[in-house]
Design a protein around this motif. Structure first.
Motif, PDB file in Angstrom:
ATOM      1  N   GLN A   1     -40.554 -69.603  15.138  1.00 37.93           N
ATOM      2  CA  GLN A   1     -40.001 -70.923  15.349  1.00 37.93           C
ATOM      3  C   GLN A   1     -38.929 -71.258  14.310  1.00 37.93           C
ATOM      4  N   VAL A   2     -39.262 -71.088  13.035  1.00 42.45           N
ATOM      5  CA  VAL A   2     -38.299 -71.295  11.959  1.00 42.45           C
ATOM      6  C   VAL A   2     -37.545 -69.996  11.749  1.00 42.45           C
ATOM      7  N   GLN A   3     -36.233 -70.068  11.843  1.00 44.78           N
ATOM      8  CA  GLN A   3     -35.410 -68.876  11.746  1.00 44.78           C
ATOM      9  C   GLN A   3     -34.276 -69.067  10.750  1.00 44.78           C
ATOM     10  N   LEU A   4     -34.096 -68.065   9.907  1.00 47.99           N
ATOM     11  CA  LEU A   4     -32.977 -68.001   8.984  1.00 47.99           C
ATOM     12  C   LEU A   4     -32.263 -66.683   9.239  1.00 47.99           C
ATOM     13  N   VAL A   5     -30.975 -66.737   9.488  1.00 42.55           N
ATOM     14  CA  VAL A   5     -30.209 -65.546   9.824  1.00 42.55           C
ATOM     15  C   VAL A   5     -29.047 -65.411   8.856  1.00 42.55           C
ATOM     16  N   GLU A   6     -29.098 -64.351   8.038  1.00 44.83           N
ATOM     17  CA  GLU A   6     -28.027 -64.080   7.087  1.00 44.83           C
ATOM     18  C   GLU A   6     -26.939 -63.237   7.738  1.00 44.83           C
TER      19      GLU A   6
END
Length: 115
Positions: A1-6
């Motif tokens: 649900q929580v997404q961080l995309v570098e």
């Protein structure tokens, strides 16, 4: 649900620059402190820089004066501008969000500084 995309990693020569981005899916992004960490082969993950919800920045000594952390709340994105890169900056760089209940991490982006 929580997404961080570098994104934004790559290969650069010593003295060069890169700009890393971290796009977050977190609601009300502006209230969270964000940070950049890195992990080099054979070493533990270490803090690089952080920025509070109020825009106050912190830098570790080994990047102070070379790196700049910033955030664009309208885009739910935190950036790391890296200048004067050194071979010892080579690592996988991770974005972190300091959530209320736990920390959230991205998958990392590779930065390689080599001639």
């Amino acid at each position: 649900q929580v997404q961080l995309v570098e994104s934004g990693g790559g290969l650069v020569q010593p003295g060069g620059s890169l700009r890393l981005s971290c796009a977050a899916s977190i609601t009300i992004f502006s209230i969270y402190s964000m940070g950049w960490y890195r992990q080099a082969p054979g070493k533990q993950r270490e803090l690089v820089a952080s920025i509070t919800s109020g825009g106050i920045s912190h830098y570790e000594d080994f990047v102070r004066g070379r790196f700049t952390i910033s955030r664009d709340n309208a885009k739910n994105t935190v950036y790391l501008q890296m200048n004067s890169l050194k071979p010892e900056d080579t690592a996988v760089y991770y974005c972190k969000c300091s959530g209320f209940l736990q920390d959230y991490w991205g998958q990392g982006t590779q930065v390689t500084v080599s001639s």
